[in-house]
Design a protein around this motif. Structure first.
Motif, short mmCIF file in Angstrom:
data_model
loop_
_atom_site.label_atom_id
_atom_site.label_comp_id
_atom_site.label_asym_id
_atom_site.label_seq_id
_atom_site.Cartn_x
_atom_site.Cartn_y
_atom_site.Cartn_z
N GLY A 17 -15.07 0.95 14.88
CA GLY A 17 -13.42 1.12 15.00
C GLY A 17 -12.49 0.47 14.07
O GLY A 17 -11.40 0.76 14.47
N GLY A 18 -13.19 0.44 12.96
CA GLY A 18 -11.94 0.03 11.80
C GLY A 18 -11.17 1.30 11.51
O GLY A 18 -11.37 2.09 11.40
N GLY A 19 -10.18 0.78 10.72
CA GLY A 19 -9.09 1.54 10.55
C GLY A 19 -8.77 1.89 9.05
O GLY A 19 -7.70 2.37 8.65
N MET A 20 -9.60 1.28 8.35
CA MET A 20 -9.65 1.48 7.00
C MET A 20 -10.78 2.00 6.09
O MET A 20 -12.02 1.60 6.56
CB MET A 20 -9.28 0.08 6.24
CG MET A 20 -8.88 0.18 4.77
SD MET A 20 -8.24 -1.40 4.22
CE MET A 20 -7.88 -1.01 2.40
N LEU A 21 -10.59 2.92 5.22
CA LEU A 21 -11.68 3.53 4.63
C LEU A 21 -11.74 2.93 3.07
O LEU A 21 -10.72 3.06 2.34
CB LEU A 21 -11.69 5.02 4.47
CG LEU A 21 -11.78 5.81 5.69
CD1 LEU A 21 -11.52 7.24 5.67
CD2 LEU A 21 -12.91 5.57 6.49
N MET A 22 -12.49 2.26 2.90
CA MET A 22 -12.88 1.87 1.29
C MET A 22 -13.62 2.41 0.53
O MET A 22 -14.93 2.79 1.02
CB MET A 22 -13.03 0.23 1.54
CG MET A 22 -12.50 -0.78 2.38
SD MET A 22 -10.81 -0.91 1.51
CE MET A 22 -11.10 -1.62 -0.27
N ALA A 50 -7.50 3.40 0.45
CA ALA A 50 -6.86 2.60 -0.67
C ALA A 50 -7.23 2.97 -1.92
O ALA A 50 -8.59 2.88 -2.19
CB ALA A 50 -6.81 1.20 -0.53
N LEU A 51 -6.59 3.55 -2.94
CA LEU A 51 -7.17 4.17 -4.22
C LEU A 51 -6.28 3.51 -5.14
O LEU A 51 -4.98 3.34 -5.29
CB LEU A 51 -6.94 5.51 -4.21
CG LEU A 51 -8.14 6.32 -3.52
CD1 LEU A 51 -7.78 7.85 -3.60
CD2 LEU A 51 -9.39 6.11 -4.14
N PRO A 52 -6.96 3.30 -6.54
CA PRO A 52 -6.16 2.69 -7.70
C PRO A 52 -5.55 4.05 -8.33
O PRO A 52 -6.21 5.16 -8.14
CB PRO A 52 -7.17 1.94 -8.54
CG PRO A 52 -8.35 1.96 -7.62
CD PRO A 52 -8.24 2.64 -6.42
N ARG A 114 -2.79 5.21 0.29
CA ARG A 114 -2.12 4.28 -0.38
C ARG A 114 -2.74 4.08 -1.94
O ARG A 114 -3.95 3.84 -2.04
CB ARG A 114 -2.28 3.01 0.30
CG ARG A 114 -1.01 1.97 -0.38
CD ARG A 114 -1.13 0.56 0.11
NE ARG A 114 -2.61 -0.26 -0.51
CZ ARG A 114 -3.20 -1.11 0.13
NH1 ARG A 114 -3.00 -1.48 1.24
NH2 ARG A 114 -4.26 -1.61 -0.48
N VAL A 115 -1.81 4.59 -2.90
CA VAL A 115 -2.40 4.36 -4.24
C VAL A 115 -1.50 3.24 -4.96
O VAL A 115 -0.36 3.36 -5.11
CB VAL A 115 -2.10 5.78 -4.77
CG1 VAL A 115 -2.54 5.89 -6.42
CG2 VAL A 115 -2.85 7.09 -4.09
N ASP A 116 -2.32 2.34 -5.37
CA ASP A 116 -2.02 1.23 -5.89
C ASP A 116 -2.31 1.23 -7.69
O ASP A 116 -3.09 2.27 -8.15
CB ASP A 116 -2.41 0.00 -5.45
CG ASP A 116 -1.93 -0.21 -4.21
OD1 ASP A 116 -0.93 0.01 -3.69
OD2 ASP A 116 -2.99 -0.27 -3.18
N GLN A 117 -1.69 0.34 -8.38
CA GLN A 117 -1.85 0.34 -9.91
C GLN A 117 -3.42 -0.08 -9.90
O GLN A 117 -3.88 -0.89 -9.25
CB GLN A 117 -0.99 -0.42 -10.42
CG GLN A 117 -1.09 -1.94 -9.82
CD GLN A 117 -0.02 -2.89 -10.74
OE1 GLN A 117 -0.20 -2.92 -11.88
NE2 GLN A 117 0.89 -3.43 -9.92
N ASN A 118 -3.82 0.32 -11.17
CA ASN A 118 -5.39 -0.01 -11.25
C ASN A 118 -5.63 -1.48 -11.95
O ASN A 118 -4.87 -1.65 -13.17
CB ASN A 118 -5.78 1.11 -12.35
CG ASN A 118 -7.27 1.02 -12.44
OD1 ASN A 118 -8.09 -0.24 -12.05
ND2 ASN A 118 -7.87 2.20 -13.06
N THR A 119 -6.12 -2.18 -11.12
CA THR A 119 -6.12 -3.61 -11.52
C THR A 119 -7.67 -3.82 -12.10
O THR A 119 -7.84 -5.35 -12.46
CB THR A 119 -5.73 -4.71 -10.32
OG1 THR A 119 -6.69 -4.33 -9.33
CG2 THR A 119 -4.34 -4.25 -10.22
#
Length: 478
Positions: A17-22, A50-52, A114-119
């Motif tokens: 039932g998790g709400g996040m796809l990694m 969540a994607l860089p 959610r697209v974040d900067q590539n770290t």
């Protein structure tokens, strides 16, 4: 080929039932593409992806999809490669959502993207430059979050400095690093001050009155010592001589002489222990009140200011075992020089707020554990002299000294500070000794007849068994 362990981890989270796809890498060492399996019940939930920037994810659906709706195509793009395989591309930092539908118009999957900067490059750089560290870097909007562990506070500071080079503002770096082994530093300080004061006073007071017998005064000549430096005669010896003639003429002279030499030694040895990167402070002395205001009812509010011997330091243990030490030390005492006098009203007492004489030193040094640093050269040498004399007479040979008064003050002060840091660790309580271990107070009969305050010091052999001490220890009154 999908890594089995990572895929099982993602599927377990979805089934729970998790709400996040990694994203999961589709090939070993491939950091640009990830594959996500979606279970049949995912349509009832909204998933977070969540994607860089510049990275992609592959989503495998359990049934065929026909349409996809992306709210903001400038943030992310979704492409139907096959009816059951969708490519999601992260274009730039931001948030959007995507909804997938089957041929009948039913919703198959909803994604909050959610697209974040590539770290990843920043994380690789930090872990390569700082060996032994396990730093994780996550991007959120224009900021980066540092997490994980480093060896010491110096490595943590270097990781933050590297991360600041990749952002536009230093406050965009959030430091959440943990130090693997927090070193503790004990600072041993010796503060020694020598103060020498010399005061000399020599004065002649003349009181000459010339009268006619039974008549009025013709002339009166008076010269007195003011002792302008020390305000008044401080002690010593004083003698008076006088002569009165039959015609009423009288001359009186008062000779005063004083000399004082004083030597003061101040010694303090404060010890402090602090965790690397944390500040510690020490003060032995007191506090004096300073008026800060008065209300309409006449009540005066005060604020207490500290004085005495103070020490503050912030140690940082470096990776090489050396200690970077930011230290400040201060020796202050109350003084009437520069004090402030405040009248409390008509006929009331005068409130005197004392001033402080301060010797202060601040420095930042780098030393090994057990190494010492001496801060010296804090010298103060002052000399004041005041001459009171009768004009025209003071320059006469020999006799001129009888018409001069001298007030002389000289003082020399030297402050020396010796600092020694040590890397320390906690120990067992059984290894510690206090001055009262084994102390037994004397009975009344021993105190009255023998003058003893303590009966024995080691009446409990187990208190000091197995310990060897060199030099005096404890407090014993003979």
């Amino acid at each position: 080929m999908i890594r089995k362990a990572a895929l099982l981890q993602v599927l377990a989270g979805l089934l729970a039932g998790g709400g996040m796809l990694m994203p999961v890498a589709s090939h070993a060492g491939d950091e640009t593409t990830s594959v996500i399996k979606v279970d049949p019940g995912a349509a009832a939930r909204t998933q977070l992806l969540a994607l860089p920037e510049g990275r992609s994810a592959v989503i495998d659906l359990p049934v065929d999809a026909r349409d996809v709706l992306v709210t903001n195509p400038q943030i992310a793009e979704a492409v139907l490669r096959t009816p059951r395989r969708i490519f999601v591309l992260g274009l730039k930092s931001g948030v959007t959502d995507a909804v997938f539908f089957d041929g009948a118009g039913r919703r198959l999957l909803s994604l909050n993207i959610r697209v974040d900067q590539n770290t990843s490059a920043l994380a690789d750089t930090i872990n390569r430059v700082i060996p032994g560290s396990q730093v994780k870097v996550e991007g959120i909007n224009d900021s980066v979050i540092l997490s994980g562990t480093v060896q010491n506070a110096g490595d943590a500071d270097r990781a933050v400095q590297i991360a600041k080079a990749t952002v536009t503002k230093p406050e965009q770096v959030l430091n959440m690093l943990s130090i693997a082994g927090k070193d503790q530093v004990m600072l041993k300080v010796r503060i020694v001050e020598m103060d020498r004061q010399v005061i000399k006073q020599l004065g002649v007071n003349w009181n000459a009155v010339i009268n006619q017998a039974g008549g009025a005064t013709i002339a009166a000549i008076t010269t007195a010592s003011t002792y302008g430096i020390n305000s008044n005669i401080l002690g010593g010896i004083s003698g008076a001589v006088g002569k009165t003639w039959s015609n009423g003429t009288s001359i009186t002279a008062d000779i005063q002489a004083f000399e004082r030499v004083g030597l003061t030694r101040t010694l303090a040895e404060p010890n402090l222990t602090a965790i690397s990167g944390e500040a510690a402070k020490f003060l032995v002395g007191g506090e004096f009140p300073v008026p800060t205001g008065e209300d309409t009812t006449g009540k005066v509010s005060v604020e207490f200011k500290p004085f005495g011997i103070g020490l503050g330091f912030t140690p940082v243990v470096l990776s090489s075992g050396r200690i970077s030490l930011k230290m400040s030390t201060e020796v202050s005492e109350l003084s009437n020089v520069g004090s402030f006098n405040l009248s409390t009203g008509a006929g009331g007492a005068t409130l005197v707020v004392p001033a402080l004489t301060v010797r202060r030193a601040e420095t930042t040094v780098e030393m090994p554990s057990g190494g010492s640093l001496m801060i010296a050269g804090l010298l103060q040498d002052k000399s004041e002299q005041d001459l009171d004399s009768l004009p025209g007479v003071k320059d006469l040979p020999i006799l001129g000294a009888l018409f001069r008064s001298r007030d002389y003050l000289a003082g020399q002060t030297e402050l020396v500070i010796i600092v020694t840091p040590y890397l320390v660790s906690p120990t067992s309580p059984s290894e510690l000794q206090t001055p009262v271990d084994g102390l037994e107070m004397a009975a009344d009969i021993d105190t009255i007849l023998l003058g003893r305050l303590n009966k024995s010091y080691n009446h409990e052999p187990e208190a000091t068994s197995g310990r060897t001490y060199q030099g005096p220890y404890g407090y014993v009154v003979e």
